[in-house]
Motif scaffolding. Sequence first.
Motif, short mmCIF file in Angstrom:
data_model
loop_
_atom_site.label_atom_id
_atom_site.label_comp_id
_atom_site.label_asym_id
_atom_site.label_seq_id
_atom_site.Cartn_x
_atom_site.Cartn_y
_atom_site.Cartn_z
N UNK A 80 54.24 63.42 19.68
CA UNK A 80 54.92 62.52 18.68
C UNK A 80 55.58 63.38 17.61
N UNK A 81 54.77 64.06 17.14
CA UNK A 81 55.05 64.92 16.01
C UNK A 81 56.08 66.05 16.34
N UNK A 82 56.06 66.71 17.49
CA UNK A 82 57.08 67.35 17.95
C UNK A 82 58.21 66.59 18.11
N UNK A 83 58.16 65.53 18.78
CA UNK A 83 59.36 64.72 19.12
C UNK A 83 60.11 64.09 17.86
N UNK A 84 59.26 63.73 16.88
CA UNK A 84 59.82 63.71 15.57
C UNK A 84 60.62 64.52 14.89
N UNK A 85 59.90 65.69 15.25
CA UNK A 85 60.64 66.98 14.37
C UNK A 85 61.76 67.17 15.16
N UNK A 93 65.64 67.50 13.76
CA UNK A 93 66.45 68.66 13.42
C UNK A 93 67.76 68.43 14.43
N UNK A 94 68.07 67.54 15.16
CA UNK A 94 68.97 67.22 15.85
C UNK A 94 70.36 67.36 14.93
N UNK A 95 70.41 66.51 13.85
CA UNK A 95 71.72 66.70 13.05
C UNK A 95 72.04 67.99 12.54
N UNK A 96 70.82 68.77 12.24
CA UNK A 96 71.20 70.29 11.83
C UNK A 96 71.58 71.12 13.14
N UNK A 97 70.90 70.84 14.08
CA UNK A 97 71.43 71.62 15.25
C UNK A 97 72.98 71.45 15.61
N UNK A 98 73.18 69.90 15.48
CA UNK A 98 74.64 69.84 15.73
C UNK A 98 75.64 70.26 14.69
N UNK A 99 75.14 70.43 13.53
CA UNK A 99 75.95 70.98 12.29
C UNK A 99 76.24 72.52 12.62
#
Length: 112
Positions: free
Chosen positions: A50-55, A59-65
Amino acid sequence: MSPAVLHLVGTIDRPHTHDPRNQAPMTTPTKEPVGSATPDVTISGANDSRQNRNREMQLIPEAMARAHMHDRLAVAEAERRAVRLVYARRMQRKAERASLRARRALAMAVMQ
């Protein structure tokens, strides 16, 4: 005969909470012989995933940016290359015209 009133917090189909951290851990029933079932379920692996999934979700917006900036930098570099190519061709045509003028001027000077 009245139905038995169960004083349980929730059932499997309708748990009191959907958060596994707040649910009681599953235990093996006393009717089964010892060692016949899997050991008690621990939720440490669930917490880690769950922590990995939340992390990862955070981080998805950062990766998209980062991907967006990479694409924009690639487009900008391609545009710079195109502008340099146009400028180089313009300079080449200008040099060719200057060369032709110089040849004509030399030919005119030799003829006279």
